[in-house]
Design an enzyme around this catalytic site. Structure first.
Site, PDB file in Angstrom:
ATOM      1  CG  ASP A  34     -84.098  -9.552 -92.067  1.00  0.00           C
ATOM      2  OD1 ASP A  34     -83.489  -9.907 -93.087  1.00  0.00           O
ATOM      3  OD2 ASP A  34     -85.255  -9.089 -92.090  1.00  0.00           O
TER       4      ASP A  34
ATOM      5  CG  ASP B 202     -84.631  -5.000 -96.850  1.00  0.00           C
ATOM      6  OD1 ASP B 202     -84.055  -3.898 -96.742  1.00  0.00           O
ATOM      7  OD2 ASP B 202     -84.431  -5.787 -97.794  1.00  0.00           O
TER       8      ASP B 202
END
Length: 180
Positions: A8, A10
């Site tokens: 992922d 952020d």
């Protein structure tokens, strides 16, 4: 078939200041480059899979996202890490506007981005790893057939739900190579 570490963005690669879309607001998580170099040495491809609802909400454009992503990709390359794929979801079924307000198969917790990468890069999902900072990342990994879903504490507040969905919980991406 290859194996991959799905990241992922952020909260895993960079600190999540909310709708990060400009270079000036992009702050790398400490140890991210070293961890990614270690993944490469361990034989993993590296694939970024990121929900970008800020596009759907009109907070920034896809062009803004692409410009930041290109800059980020160059930063990784400068550190000796070639990212094998970067996939993103610009949709949001409830808060999206215009063409972005759709129910899609790419927004995590759905596995669309991961499955697209697996097909294109010929990845064996059972040998791969998902690294995320919330329950939806863990759910997407599981739905894509990933057996090792690692939750990091550098993103959103870690919930009991996220911990329950994870295979392993670590403080940050810097700790991931040692558990693989």
């Amino acid at each position: 078939m290859a194996k991959a570490v799905f990241l992922d963005r952020d909260g895993v690669i960079n600190l999540d200041h909310g709708y990060v879309h400009q270079v000036d607001d992009f702050e790398y998580v400490e140890g991210v480059f070293e961890a990614c170099l270690a993944f490469k040495k361990q034989g993993y491809k590296i694939v970024v899979v990121t929900n970008q609802s800020g596009i759907a909400r009109g907070k920034y454009t896809e062009d803004d996202f692409h410009a930041l992503t290109e800059w980020m990709d160059w930063n990784f390359a400068d550190k000796g890490v070639d990212l094998d794929g970067i996939y993103y979801c610009p949709h949001h079924s409830e808060k999206g506007i215009g063409e972005y307000k759709v129910e899609c198969d790419c927004r995590k917790p759905k596995p669309g981005m991961l499955l697209d990468a697996a097909k294109f890069l010929k990845i064996d999902m059972s040998q791969s790893v998902m690294v995320g900072d919330k329950a939806d990342d863990m759910r997407a990994g599981k739905a894509a057939g990933i057996l090792t879903n690692i939750l990091v504490r550098t993103g959103k507040s870690v919930t009991e739900d996220a911990i329950a969905e994870a295979s392993i919980v670590v403080d940050s991406i810097a700790d991931v190579p040692s558990v693989l």
